[in-house]
Design a protein around this motif. Structure first.
Motif, PDB file in Angstrom:
ATOM      1  N   ASP A 359     -29.223  18.466  22.141  1.00 45.30           N
ATOM      2  CA  ASP A 359     -29.578  17.070  21.908  1.00 45.30           C
ATOM      3  C   ASP A 359     -28.821  16.217  22.914  1.00 45.30           C
ATOM      4  OD1 ASP A 359     -30.804  14.891  20.759  1.00 45.30           O
ATOM      5  OD2 ASP A 359     -29.503  14.802  19.005  1.00 45.30           O
ATOM      6  N   GLY A 360     -29.351  15.037  23.200  1.00 46.48           N
ATOM      7  CA  GLY A 360     -28.659  14.118  24.094  1.00 46.48           C
ATOM      8  C   GLY A 360     -27.348  13.642  23.493  1.00 46.48           C
ATOM      9  N   ALA A 361     -26.354  13.421  24.345  1.00 49.99           N
ATOM     10  CA  ALA A 361     -25.011  13.086  23.859  1.00 49.99           C
ATOM     11  C   ALA A 361     -24.808  11.600  23.599  1.00 49.99           C
ATOM     12  CB  ALA A 361     -23.962  13.576  24.859  1.00 49.99           C
ATOM     13  N   GLN A 362     -25.695  10.762  24.078  1.00 49.72           N
ATOM     14  CA  GLN A 362     -25.535   9.325  23.879  1.00 49.72           C
ATOM     15  C   GLN A 362     -26.698   8.750  23.065  1.00 49.72           C
ATOM     16  OE1 GLN A 362     -24.961  10.498  27.390  1.00 49.72           O
ATOM     17  NE2 GLN A 362     -22.901  10.813  26.574  1.00 49.72           N
ATOM     18  N   TYR A 365     -32.298  12.382  20.155  1.00 47.32           N
ATOM     19  CA  TYR A 365     -33.527  12.190  19.391  1.00 47.32           C
ATOM     20  C   TYR A 365     -33.427  11.021  18.413  1.00 47.32           C
ATOM     21  CZ  TYR A 365     -35.008  16.741  21.188  1.00 47.32           C
ATOM     22  OH  TYR A 365     -35.372  17.777  22.010  1.00 47.32           O
ATOM     23  N   ALA A 366     -32.232  10.788  17.861  1.00 45.98           N
ATOM     24  CA  ALA A 366     -32.060   9.670  16.922  1.00 45.98           C
ATOM     25  C   ALA A 366     -32.322   8.344  17.630  1.00 45.98           C
ATOM     26  CB  ALA A 366     -30.666   9.679  16.320  1.00 45.98           C
ATOM     27  N   ALA A 367     -31.825   8.197  18.860  1.00 46.86           N
ATOM     28  CA  ALA A 367     -32.050   6.968  19.621  1.00 46.86           C
ATOM     29  C   ALA A 367     -33.510   6.866  20.052  1.00 46.86           C
ATOM     30  CB  ALA A 367     -31.132   6.933  20.849  1.00 46.86           C
ATOM     31  N   ALA A 368     -34.101   7.992  20.453  1.00 45.12           N
ATOM     32  CA  ALA A 368     -35.523   7.965  20.830  1.00 45.12           C
ATOM     33  C   ALA A 368     -36.387   7.536  19.655  1.00 45.12           C
ATOM     34  CB  ALA A 368     -35.949   9.338  21.350  1.00 45.12           C
ATOM     35  N   ALA A 369     -36.020   7.977  18.449  1.00 45.13           N
ATOM     36  CA  ALA A 369     -36.758   7.570  17.253  1.00 45.13           C
ATOM     37  C   ALA A 369     -36.569   6.072  16.993  1.00 45.13           C
ATOM     38  CB  ALA A 369     -36.303   8.377  16.055  1.00 45.13           C
TER      39      ALA A 369
END
Length: 373
Positions: A359-362, A365-369
């Motif tokens: 997953d991305g560290a910054q 997926y949560a930020a993309a959502a």
């Protein structure tokens, strides 16, 4: 098929050799009607990520998968990792095992990671009664590992019910922890100078139709989705520095004290640097399979990827997705960051069947959502 065990159902699935083969719906198999879907997510995960707890958030998501796999004493169960949560599908006969694993995982996440984990178990029959479905395909990741793709909107519907408070699994009333042995996060963040780590979520628009499928085919070519160069992982595997930053989290996962983990990781660092083999463990092979067994691309009612793009390709992909969104063919979320993190599940050190969740560290997926358009 309705009476198949969880493992037997998985064994009926044809394993697709390339990621793009998971686009046609004909390659999917509906779950038996009496099956269930377990879903989890971290409450206020974006807040936790903004506070620098991204490793803990990812570990909370993977903990559910490792707890259930260990409870079954095998890995033949359809699962998918979503960054701050996960989903698992299973036969009705396994409900008590899964429910107990989830209840204990909630306790562990609360007490050891200081996060709140939501969890629910939703019947597939109820999902279908609400005009959604859960269909599954298996996708080859390496010669040792395959993962799973889900379509039909059923996972999203199960998550919606969970967030509304339906079918909730409460924390274990005895305060017991699950068996999550094998869960670790020793590798250094993955990054490459001159390229961005990009987490992308793409889902069909309401009237996307065939145009959406054509759009996906073009997108797959843009990001080289079937080629290894789309992966953020170097072919030789990620970097490993000593002491690793994930020691405290691994200690909480394994129950070992931090000093013992420091000694073990020091030996691992020495073997990694020298290439020496020890008791059948080949550090170079393990590193290579870490790269191969990383789930940087997946399908859950749409495409989810964390990939590495140079500036030119990154701009091209963003502009293409924006254009397709304006045309009403898709919805998408996009998060750019400098690095990605791995959360690992290693059932057996001498086997090639170890799993690595990226997953991305910054924000990932949560930020993309959160940025979903």
């Amino acid at each position: 098929m309705a009476n198949l065990s969880t493992a037997d159902f998985v064994n009926t699935l044809e394993v697709l050799d390339t990621f793009s083969l998971a686009l046609p719906e004909d390659n999917y198999t509906p779950l038996p009607d009496n099956w269930l879907v377990a879903v989890t997510d971290v409450v206020q995960s974006r807040v936790a990520i903004s506070e620098g707890k991204y490793k803990a958030v990812n570990m909370a998501g993977v903990a559910m998968i490792s707890a259930i796999m260990n409870a079954f004493d095998n890995q033949q169960i359809p699962y998918i990792f979503g960054g701050d949560g996960a989903a698992v599908a299973f036969a009705a006969e396994d409900k008590e095992i899964v429910e107990a694993a989830l209840a204990k995982t909630k306790v562990w996440v609360s007490e050891e990671l200081e996060l709140e984990l939501r969890a629910a178990i939703v019947p597939v029959k109820e999902i279908r009664q609400n005009k959604s479905d859960v269909q599954v395909a298996a996708i080859r990741v390496s010669d040792a590992v395959f993962n799973f793709a889900f379509i039909g909107g059923g996972i999203a519907f199960a998550e919606k019910l969970m967030k509304e408070g339906h079918h909730t699994i409460e924390a274990d009333d005895k305060g017991e922890y699950p068996d999550i042995s094998g869960l670790s996060c020793r590798w250094s963040p993955v990054q490459e100078e001159g390229r961005k780590i990009v987490s992308i979520i793409i889902e069909p628009a309401e009237n996307g139709g065939e145009a959406y499928q054509d759009t996906l085919k073009t997108f797959m070519k843009l990001v080289n989705a079937d080629e290894d160069n789309a992966s953020p992982m170097p072919k030789r595997g990620p970097n490993f520095r000593w002491p690793p930053k994930g020691v405290a989290l691994e200690a909480k996962a394994t129950g070992m004290n931090s000093f013992a983990i420091y000694l073990i990781t020091l030996l691992a660092w020495f073997l990694d640097k020298t290439g020496f083999k020890l008791a059948g463990f080949d550090p170079r092979r393990y590193r290579e399979y870490t790269a191969l067994n990383t789930d940087y691309r997946k399908i859950q009612d749409g495409i989810r990827m964390t990939i590495c793009l140079d500036d030119e390709r990154n701009t091209l992909v963003k502009n293409y997705l924006e254009d397709q969104w304006i045309l009403g063919r898709l919805h998408y979320g996009y998060c750019e960051q400098e690095s990605a993190v791995l959360t690992c599940f290693v059932p057996a050190l001498l086997s090639d069947t170890h799993y690595h969740f990226l997953d991305g560290a910054q924000g990932g997926y949560a930020a993309a959502a959160d940025n979903f358009k």
